[in-house]
Design a protein around this motif. Structure first.
Motif, PDB file in Angstrom:
ATOM      1  N   ASP A 190       0.882  -1.129  -0.051  1.00 52.37           N
ATOM      2  CA  ASP A 190       0.017  -0.061   0.080  1.00 52.37           C
ATOM      3  C   ASP A 190       0.933   1.210  -0.102  1.00 52.37           C
ATOM      4  OD1 ASP A 190      -2.467  -1.401  -0.095  1.00 52.37           O
ATOM      5  OD2 ASP A 190      -2.909  -0.760   2.108  1.00 52.37           O
ATOM      6  N   MET A 191       2.071   1.266   0.673  1.00 56.65           N
ATOM      7  CA  MET A 191       2.703   2.240   0.784  1.00 56.65           C
ATOM      8  C   MET A 191       3.324   2.734  -0.587  1.00 56.65           C
ATOM      9  SD  MET A 191       6.190   3.146   3.157  1.00 56.65           S
ATOM     10  CE  MET A 191       7.267   4.298   2.510  1.00 56.65           C
ATOM     11  N   HIS A 192       3.935   1.823  -1.185  1.00 56.36           N
ATOM     12  CA  HIS A 192       4.464   2.090  -2.440  1.00 56.36           C
ATOM     13  C   HIS A 192       3.545   2.378  -3.673  1.00 56.36           C
ATOM     14  CE1 HIS A 192       7.930   2.168  -4.962  1.00 56.36           C
ATOM     15  NE2 HIS A 192       7.660   1.613  -5.975  1.00 56.36           N
ATOM     16  N   LYS A 193       2.377   1.738  -3.642  1.00 57.56           N
ATOM     17  CA  LYS A 193       1.381   2.054  -4.651  1.00 57.56           C
ATOM     18  C   LYS A 193       1.042   3.470  -4.716  1.00 57.56           C
ATOM     19  CE  LYS A 193       0.923  -2.161  -5.915  1.00 57.56           C
ATOM     20  NZ  LYS A 193       1.459  -3.073  -4.849  1.00 57.56           N
ATOM     21  N   VAL A 194       1.236   4.227  -3.575  1.00 59.19           N
ATOM     22  CA  VAL A 194       0.865   5.490  -3.493  1.00 59.19           C
ATOM     23  C   VAL A 194       1.956   6.368  -4.378  1.00 59.19           C
ATOM     24  CG1 VAL A 194       0.940   7.588  -2.001  1.00 59.19           C
ATOM     25  CG2 VAL A 194       0.083   5.551  -1.192  1.00 59.19           C
ATOM     26  N   HIS A 195       3.131   5.935  -4.477  1.00 56.78           N
ATOM     27  CA  HIS A 195       4.098   6.303  -5.291  1.00 56.78           C
ATOM     28  C   HIS A 195       3.833   6.360  -6.785  1.00 56.78           C
ATOM     29  CE1 HIS A 195       8.108   7.680  -6.280  1.00 56.78           C
ATOM     30  NE2 HIS A 195       8.275   6.619  -7.097  1.00 56.78           N
ATOM     31  N   GLN A 222       1.260  14.253  -9.510  1.00 55.00           N
ATOM     32  CA  GLN A 222       1.706  14.941  -8.161  1.00 55.00           C
ATOM     33  C   GLN A 222       0.778  15.511  -7.356  1.00 55.00           C
ATOM     34  OE1 GLN A 222       4.163  17.923 -10.252  1.00 55.00           O
ATOM     35  NE2 GLN A 222       6.128  16.635  -9.732  1.00 55.00           N
ATOM     36  N   PRO A 223       0.800  15.412  -5.985  1.00 53.03           N
ATOM     37  CA  PRO A 223       1.865  15.407  -5.302  1.00 53.03           C
ATOM     38  C   PRO A 223       2.498  13.979  -5.048  1.00 53.03           C
ATOM     39  CG  PRO A 223       0.424  16.292  -3.783  1.00 53.03           C
ATOM     40  CD  PRO A 223      -0.050  15.988  -4.978  1.00 53.03           C
ATOM     41  N   LEU A 224       1.600  12.957  -5.173  1.00 47.78           N
ATOM     42  CA  LEU A 224       1.655  11.904  -4.619  1.00 47.78           C
ATOM     43  C   LEU A 224       2.975  10.922  -5.226  1.00 47.78           C
ATOM     44  CD1 LEU A 224      -1.799  10.350  -3.771  1.00 47.78           C
ATOM     45  CD2 LEU A 224      -0.169  11.426  -2.270  1.00 47.78           C
ATOM     46  N   THR A 225       2.916  11.236  -6.611  1.00 47.33           N
ATOM     47  CA  THR A 225       4.148  10.776  -7.430  1.00 47.33           C
ATOM     48  C   THR A 225       5.504  11.136  -6.535  1.00 47.33           C
ATOM     49  OG1 THR A 225       2.771  10.990  -9.335  1.00 47.33           O
ATOM     50  CG2 THR A 225       5.366  10.709  -9.601  1.00 47.33           C
ATOM     51  N   TYR A 237       6.965  10.873   3.450  1.00 48.17           N
ATOM     52  CA  TYR A 237       6.087   9.571   3.661  1.00 48.17           C
ATOM     53  C   TYR A 237       4.366  10.226   3.597  1.00 48.17           C
ATOM     54  CZ  TYR A 237       3.238   6.009   5.848  1.00 48.17           C
ATOM     55  OH  TYR A 237       2.212   5.201   6.141  1.00 48.17           O
ATOM     56  N   VAL A 238       3.917   9.642   2.821  1.00 50.38           N
ATOM     57  CA  VAL A 238       2.203   9.789   2.687  1.00 50.38           C
ATOM     58  C   VAL A 238       1.509   8.344   2.720  1.00 50.38           C
ATOM     59  CG1 VAL A 238       0.453  10.599   1.284  1.00 50.38           C
ATOM     60  CG2 VAL A 238       2.264  11.946   1.384  1.00 50.38           C
ATOM     61  N   SER A 239       0.405   8.546   3.532  1.00 44.60           N
ATOM     62  CA  SER A 239      -0.497   7.161   3.651  1.00 44.60           C
ATOM     63  C   SER A 239      -1.799   7.703   3.004  1.00 44.60           C
ATOM     64  CB  SER A 239      -0.567   6.856   4.799  1.00 44.60           C
ATOM     65  OG  SER A 239      -1.578   5.610   5.008  1.00 44.60           O
ATOM     66  N   VAL A 240      -2.426   6.588   1.954  1.00 46.37           N
ATOM     67  CA  VAL A 240      -3.568   6.888   1.697  1.00 46.37           C
ATOM     68  C   VAL A 240      -4.529   5.874   2.179  1.00 46.37           C
ATOM     69  CG1 VAL A 240      -4.964   6.591  -0.595  1.00 46.37           C
ATOM     70  CG2 VAL A 240      -2.797   7.905  -0.609  1.00 46.37           C
ATOM     71  N   PHE A 251      -7.319  13.369 -12.280  1.00 51.71           N
ATOM     72  CA  PHE A 251      -7.925  12.624 -11.283  1.00 51.71           C
ATOM     73  C   PHE A 251      -8.054  13.459  -9.740  1.00 51.71           C
ATOM     74  CE2 PHE A 251      -4.763  10.040 -13.830  1.00 51.71           C
ATOM     75  CZ  PHE A 251      -5.748   9.129 -14.660  1.00 51.71           C
ATOM     76  N   SER A 252      -9.148  13.037  -9.043  1.00 51.00           N
ATOM     77  CA  SER A 252      -9.335  13.480  -8.005  1.00 51.00           C
ATOM     78  C   SER A 252      -8.205  12.872  -7.032  1.00 51.00           C
ATOM     79  CB  SER A 252     -10.601  13.057  -7.455  1.00 51.00           C
ATOM     80  OG  SER A 252     -10.972  11.948  -7.376  1.00 51.00           O
ATOM     81  N   GLU A 253      -7.851  13.946  -5.972  1.00 52.58           N
ATOM     82  CA  GLU A 253      -6.562  13.152  -5.392  1.00 52.58           C
ATOM     83  C   GLU A 253      -7.296  12.269  -4.084  1.00 52.58           C
ATOM     84  OE1 GLU A 253      -3.232  15.253  -2.363  1.00 52.58           O
ATOM     85  OE2 GLU A 253      -4.302  16.530  -3.712  1.00 52.58           O
TER      86      GLU A 253
END
Length: 293
Positions: free
Chosen positions: A202-207, A212-215, A233-236, A277-279
Motif C-alpha cells: 500500500d505504501m509504494h502504490k501511493v508512489h 503529483q504530489p503523490l508521485t 511519507y504519505v499514507s492513503v 484525477f481527484s486526489e
C-alpha cells in the motif's frame, strides 16, 4: 549469522538468478489469489515488456559487477568506509550496512531522479506502467539502470561493505521491490504495521499514482523510515482510489511499447499535467522537509 555470511560470500550466480525468478513467480501467483486491482489486461504480454527491461537491467548490473565486487574487496580488506570506523558485532555491522546501502543505493538515487528533469525522463519509464504488478519492479530504462548501478557502487565505496553484505543487500532489494510492487491486497492492519519498518504494498502504490504530489512521495525500497525521516511519507486510506501511470504519457501507444519507451528520455521534457484525477484521501502526511521538496 556466520552461516548467513558464508552463504552470501560464496553464493553462485545461478542462485542469485533463482532468487529473482522465484520471487517473481511467487508474487505472480499471490496476485491471482489476493489482487488489489482486478486488471483487465494481457498479463503475459505486459510481463514480456517488463521482462525486456529486467533483462537490460541484468546486463547493466553484470557490466558493473566487476567494479562493485572489486571495490567491495578492496575496501573490506583495507577496512576503508563508514562500517569500519568502529568495531561492531557482526549482526550490527550487517544491519547498519543494509541500512546505508538502502539509503544511498536506492532511496537517494530514487529521490534524485524525481528532482532532476533529465534524470526524471529516464525514470518515468518505470512510472508509465498503468498496470503495476510484480513485473513492474524491474521496469527500468537502461539509462536508469546505469544510474542505479553507479549509486550502488558509490554506496559500497562509502560504506566499505564486504561482498557478502553486497550480495545480501541486492537479493533483499530484488525481493522487497517485487513485494511492494505486487498487485496484492494485504489486511489493512498488517500492511500498516509493516509500513513502520519496511515498504509495504500500500505504501509504494501511493508512489505510482499518476499525478503529483503523490508521485513525489514514498521513495523507499526496503526500509520505510527513510521517507518518514526526510518528510516524504504519505499514507492513503483507500489505495483502490489510486490511478497508475504518469499523466504526461497517458496513451497506451506511448506507455506500452518498447520502442517508444526507449525513446522517451531523448525527447522533449513534458511538464506534469495534473487535474485529471481527484486526489485520494490522505490519512497521514508528514510535513515535507527541504530534503523532500
Amino acid at each position: 549469522m556466520e552461516q548467513l555470511v558464508h552463504y552470501f560470500e560464496h553464493i553462485p550466480s545461478w542462485q542469485r538468478s533463482l532468487i529473482l525468478a522465484g520471487g517473481l513467480l511467487f508474487f505472480w501467483i499471490l496476485e491471482g489469489i489476493v489482487p488489489l486491482f482486478q486488471f483487465r489486461y494481457r498479463k503475459i504480454r505486459h510481463a514480456g515488456l517488463n521482462l525486456f527491461f529486467t533483462f537490460t537491467t541484468i546486463l547493466i548490473n553484470f557490466a558493473f559487477a566487476a567494479l562493485i565486487i572489486g571495490a567491495s574487496h578492496y575496501s573490506s580488506q583495507h577496512k576503508i568506509g563508514l562500517l569500519w570506523l568502529f568495531p561492531l558485532p557482526l549482526w550490527l555491522f550487517g544491519l547498519i550496512g543494509l541500512l546505508l546501502l538502502d539509503l544511498i543505493g536506492a532511496w537517494f538515487i530514487h529521490w534524485l531522479q524525481h528532482q532532476v528533469k533529465w534524470m526524471w525522463k529516464f525514470h518515468l519509464i518505470h512510472h508509465s506502467d498503468t498496470w503495476v504488478d510484480a513485473t513492474t519492479a524491474n521496469r527500468h530504462h537502461p539509462g536508469e539502470s546505469l544510474f542505479r548501478a553507479l549509486f550502488t557502487l558509490l554506496a559500497v565505496v562509502i560504506t566499505g561493505s564486504p561482498v557478502w553484505l553486497v550480495f545480501l543487500y541486492q537479493s533483499l532489494s530484488v525481493l522487497f521491490s517485487q513485494f511492494n510492487h505486487a498487485n496484492i491486497s494485504l489486511p489493512k492492519g498488517l500492511d500498516k504495521a509493516i509500513a513502520w519498518i519496511i515498504v509495504s504494498p500500500d505504501m509504494h502504490k501511493v508512489h505510482h499514482h499518476a499525478e503529483q504530489p503523490l508521485t513525489d512521495t514514498n521513495y523507499g525500497n526496503i526500509f520505510s523510515f527513510w521517507d518518514r525521516l526526510f518528510g516524504t511519507y504519505v499514507s492513503v486510506s483507500d489505495t483502490g482510489s489510486l490511478h497508475y501511470g504518469i499523466d504526461t504519457y497517458p496513451l497506451e501507444e506511448e506507455n506500452n511499447r518498447i520502442g517508444k519507451l526507449l525513446q522517451i528520455p531523448f525527447g522533449k521534457y513534458r511538464p506534469p499535467v495534473g487535474g485529471k484525477f481527484s486526489e485520494p484521501d490522505k490519512t497521514t502526511q508528514t510535513q515535507r522537509s527541504e530534503a523532500g521538496a
